[in-house]
Design a protein around this motif. Sequence first.
Motif, mmCIF file in Angstrom:
data_model
loop_
_atom_site.group_PDB
_atom_site.id
_atom_site.type_symbol
_atom_site.label_atom_id
_atom_site.label_comp_id
_atom_site.label_asym_id
_atom_site.label_seq_id
_atom_site.Cartn_x
_atom_site.Cartn_y
_atom_site.Cartn_z
ATOM 1 N N TYR A 106 -0.218 1.243 -9.579
ATOM 2 C CA TYR A 106 -0.635 -0.137 -9.302
ATOM 3 C C TYR A 106 0.114 -1.109 -10.209
ATOM 4 C CZ TYR A 106 -3.374 -4.216 -8.286
ATOM 5 O OH TYR A 106 -3.735 -5.480 -7.899
ATOM 6 N N VAL A 156 0.845 -1.202 0.000
ATOM 7 C CA VAL A 156 0.000 0.000 0.000
ATOM 8 C C VAL A 156 0.879 1.251 0.000
ATOM 9 C CG1 VAL A 156 -1.624 1.358 1.400
ATOM 10 C CG2 VAL A 156 -2.004 -1.098 1.061
ATOM 11 N N ALA A 157 1.896 1.270 0.842
ATOM 12 C CA ALA A 157 2.794 2.429 0.925
ATOM 13 C C ALA A 157 3.542 2.640 -0.387
ATOM 14 C CB ALA A 157 3.782 2.262 2.082
ATOM 15 N N TRP A 169 -2.838 6.489 -10.662
ATOM 16 C CA TRP A 169 -3.164 5.319 -9.849
ATOM 17 C C TRP A 169 -2.948 4.037 -10.645
ATOM 18 C CZ3 TRP A 169 -3.711 4.923 -4.782
ATOM 19 C CH2 TRP A 169 -3.958 6.099 -4.048
ATOM 20 N N GLN A 188 1.102 4.207 -2.874
ATOM 21 C CA GLN A 188 0.849 5.604 -2.513
ATOM 22 C C GLN A 188 2.056 6.483 -2.824
ATOM 23 O OE1 GLN A 188 -2.204 6.943 -1.259
ATOM 24 N NE2 GLN A 188 -1.111 8.731 -2.027
ATOM 25 N N ASP A 189 3.255 5.995 -2.551
ATOM 26 C CA ASP A 189 4.475 6.747 -2.850
ATOM 27 C C ASP A 189 4.587 7.015 -4.352
ATOM 28 O OD1 ASP A 189 7.076 7.910 -2.104
ATOM 29 O OD2 ASP A 189 7.902 6.175 -3.187
ATOM 30 N N ASP A 231 -9.439 7.970 -12.057
ATOM 31 C CA ASP A 231 -8.028 8.220 -12.341
ATOM 32 C C ASP A 231 -7.798 9.211 -13.487
ATOM 33 O OD1 ASP A 231 -5.359 7.803 -11.792
ATOM 34 O OD2 ASP A 231 -5.225 5.902 -12.862
ATOM 35 N N TRP A 257 -8.534 0.982 -3.912
ATOM 36 C CA TRP A 257 -7.773 1.152 -5.153
ATOM 37 C C TRP A 257 -8.697 1.169 -6.364
ATOM 38 C CZ3 TRP A 257 -3.915 -3.064 -3.382
ATOM 39 C CH2 TRP A 257 -2.900 -2.486 -2.630
ATOM 40 N N VAL A 274 2.108 7.169 -6.511
ATOM 41 C CA VAL A 274 1.069 8.149 -6.864
ATOM 42 C C VAL A 274 1.546 9.548 -6.505
ATOM 43 C CG1 VAL A 274 -1.245 8.983 -6.249
ATOM 44 C CG2 VAL A 274 -0.880 6.548 -6.732
ATOM 45 N N ASP A 275 2.107 9.698 -5.322
ATOM 46 C CA ASP A 275 2.561 11.008 -4.857
ATOM 47 C C ASP A 275 3.690 11.571 -5.715
ATOM 48 O OD1 ASP A 275 0.705 10.780 -2.817
ATOM 49 O OD2 ASP A 275 2.188 10.237 -1.286
ATOM 50 N N GLN A 293 -8.590 -2.771 1.002
ATOM 51 C CA GLN A 293 -7.660 -1.898 0.284
ATOM 52 C C GLN A 293 -7.893 -1.978 -1.220
ATOM 53 O OE1 GLN A 293 -5.462 0.455 1.578
ATOM 54 N NE2 GLN A 293 -5.509 1.014 -0.565
ATOM 55 N N ASN A 339 -10.205 4.487 -6.690
ATOM 56 C CA ASN A 339 -9.199 5.437 -7.176
ATOM 57 C C ASN A 339 -8.938 5.243 -8.665
ATOM 58 O OD1 ASN A 339 -8.829 6.642 -4.672
ATOM 59 N ND2 ASN A 339 -7.163 5.279 -4.109
#
Length: 176
Positions: free
Chosen positions: A86, A65-66, A82, A69-70, A131, A124, A72-73, A120, A127
């Motif tokens: 993924y 998950v992290a 997203w 997210q990293d 997207d 996703w 995406v950021d 989760q 998201n």
Amino acid sequence: MNSNSKRNNILAAASNLVKTRGVEKLTLEAAAKEAGVSKGGLLHHFPSKEALIKGMVEEIATEFVADIQDRVDRDTVENGKWSRAYLTSTYEDIAGNGINTALTAALFTNPELLGKLQNQYAIWQRNLENDGIDPVRSTMVRLAADGLWFAEMFGLGKLDDELREKVLREMSAMTE
């Protein structure tokens, strides 16, 4: 070795056991031996085999998950971030087999342990559908990435490296 690193060492050892010998060989005794700790030391962190597998699933899921997210950021292109995150995280996990062993252990011992990961995935999916690209396309990318991942995980119709790379490039192009 501090308590947290001992816990992580036990989780890594249990994951390695599942990966190299199969989930049926995962016992508390075998995990303790693989980790180089006493059974009592293992029991301090994981009082049962189910607790050990739950720890494996939670640890790997948290890392996965992290990682998404990293990505995406850090992605500077708004549309499709997203889907790209993924796809890339899934592809890199194929090579490392991180979540594969935890999923296998949970599936064969107690599928209810996958609840957090199922929740989760629902997040996703929402998201991905929002997207900025066609939600059907982003969903197809996720499903294709999952299919490739599971094919590799279970050794079903594995692709050679060249074809896998071409498939991944095509899926990546679908996120633009």
